[in-house]
Design an enzyme around this catalytic site. Structure first.
Site, short mmCIF file in Angstrom:
data_model
loop_
_atom_site.label_atom_id
_atom_site.label_comp_id
_atom_site.label_asym_id
_atom_site.label_seq_id
_atom_site.Cartn_x
_atom_site.Cartn_y
_atom_site.Cartn_z
N TYR A 119 0.84 -1.20 0.00
CA TYR A 119 0.00 0.00 0.00
C TYR A 119 0.88 1.26 0.00
O TYR A 119 0.62 2.21 -0.74
CB TYR A 119 -0.92 0.02 1.22
CG TYR A 119 -1.96 -1.08 1.24
CD1 TYR A 119 -3.17 -0.92 0.58
CD2 TYR A 119 -1.73 -2.27 1.92
CE1 TYR A 119 -4.13 -1.92 0.61
CE2 TYR A 119 -2.68 -3.28 1.94
CZ TYR A 119 -3.88 -3.09 1.29
OH TYR A 119 -4.83 -4.09 1.31
N ASN B 110 -12.50 -0.13 -5.96
CA ASN B 110 -12.13 -0.49 -7.33
C ASN B 110 -13.34 -1.09 -8.06
O ASN B 110 -13.81 -2.16 -7.69
CB ASN B 110 -10.98 -1.50 -7.29
CG ASN B 110 -10.53 -1.96 -8.66
OD1 ASN B 110 -11.01 -1.49 -9.69
ND2 ASN B 110 -9.59 -2.88 -8.67
N CYS C 260 -6.38 -5.24 -7.87
CA CYS C 260 -6.24 -4.84 -6.46
C CYS C 260 -5.85 -6.03 -5.59
O CYS C 260 -5.35 -5.83 -4.48
CB CYS C 260 -7.51 -4.16 -5.96
SG CYS C 260 -9.02 -5.05 -6.25
N HIS C 261 -6.02 -7.25 -6.08
CA HIS C 261 -5.58 -8.42 -5.32
C HIS C 261 -4.06 -8.46 -5.20
O HIS C 261 -3.53 -9.16 -4.34
CB HIS C 261 -6.10 -9.72 -5.97
CG HIS C 261 -5.65 -9.93 -7.38
ND1 HIS C 261 -6.29 -9.33 -8.45
CD2 HIS C 261 -4.62 -10.64 -7.91
CE1 HIS C 261 -5.68 -9.69 -9.57
NE2 HIS C 261 -4.67 -10.48 -9.26
N GLU D 39 -1.75 -16.54 -10.23
CA GLU D 39 -0.60 -15.80 -10.73
C GLU D 39 0.73 -16.33 -10.20
O GLU D 39 1.79 -15.80 -10.51
CB GLU D 39 -0.75 -14.32 -10.41
CG GLU D 39 -1.94 -13.70 -11.11
CD GLU D 39 -2.03 -12.20 -10.95
OE1 GLU D 39 -1.03 -11.56 -10.56
OE2 GLU D 39 -3.11 -11.66 -11.22
#
Length: 179
Positions: A113, A136, A144-145, A171
């Protein structure tokens, strides 16, 4: 009044509502059961002064591309979304943070962040970055993950931590959840 085309797509993280305007993908909504979809479409209709039109209607702008890209992402075949995005639902600091996230935090990586606040030129705004993530309108596509706590903790997620863990596992950032 503009048209708002939409569909609900089954995915490995549950049903997603995808909504597009003539400008691009404008909204992705988690857990898109019938009630959630109806509520989300009503809100979008009001905010965009748009008429919701389900799949099957003529002239569906950007929706086929969004569906193809999300399917490819969940199949592990897509690392970067190219579908045009409609940023109408975001403004100011939030839009700046989300655009930086979309363009500056690639697939398979994470950012804190605080680092994201630094990147948009507001080093005192780490908490505001968290608020931006929570608002979002384009989760998954605007990833945003991929935003985690500075100390390495997973942080929060509007879609729920189970979905965040699953997206990070897709991912390769985290191992696949055991249950």
């Amino acid at each position: 009044m503009t048209d708002l085309h939409w569909t609900v797509r089954d995915t490995p993280i549950g049903p997603l509502l995808l909504a597009v305007t003539e400008r691009g993908l404008v909204s992705v909504v988690f857990r898109a059961d019938e009630r959630t979809t109806r509520t989300a479409l009503n809100r979008l209709s009001e905010r965009l002064a748009a008429e919701p039109i389900p799949v099957g209607a003529a002239g569906i702008p950007h929706l086929p591309a969004a569906v193809r890209e999300l399917d490819a992402y969940f199949a592990g075949e897509l690392r970067e979304f190219t579908v045009p995005l409609d940023w109408t639902l975001s403004s100011g600091f939030t839009r700046d943070v989300l655009r930086e996230l979309a363009t500056g935090v690639p697939y398979g990586t994470v950012v804190g962040y605080q680092d994201l606040a630094d990147r948009v030129g507001d080093p005192g705004a780490a908490r505001a970055v968290g608020v931006a993530m929570g608002s979002n309108p384009l989760p998954v596509v605007v990833p945003c993950h991929r935003v985690i706590e500075s100390g390495g903790g997973i942080g929060g997620f509007g879609g729920g931590l189970e979905i965040k863990r699953k997206l990070l596992a897709i991912e390769g950032v985290l191992p696949e959840p055991l249950f």
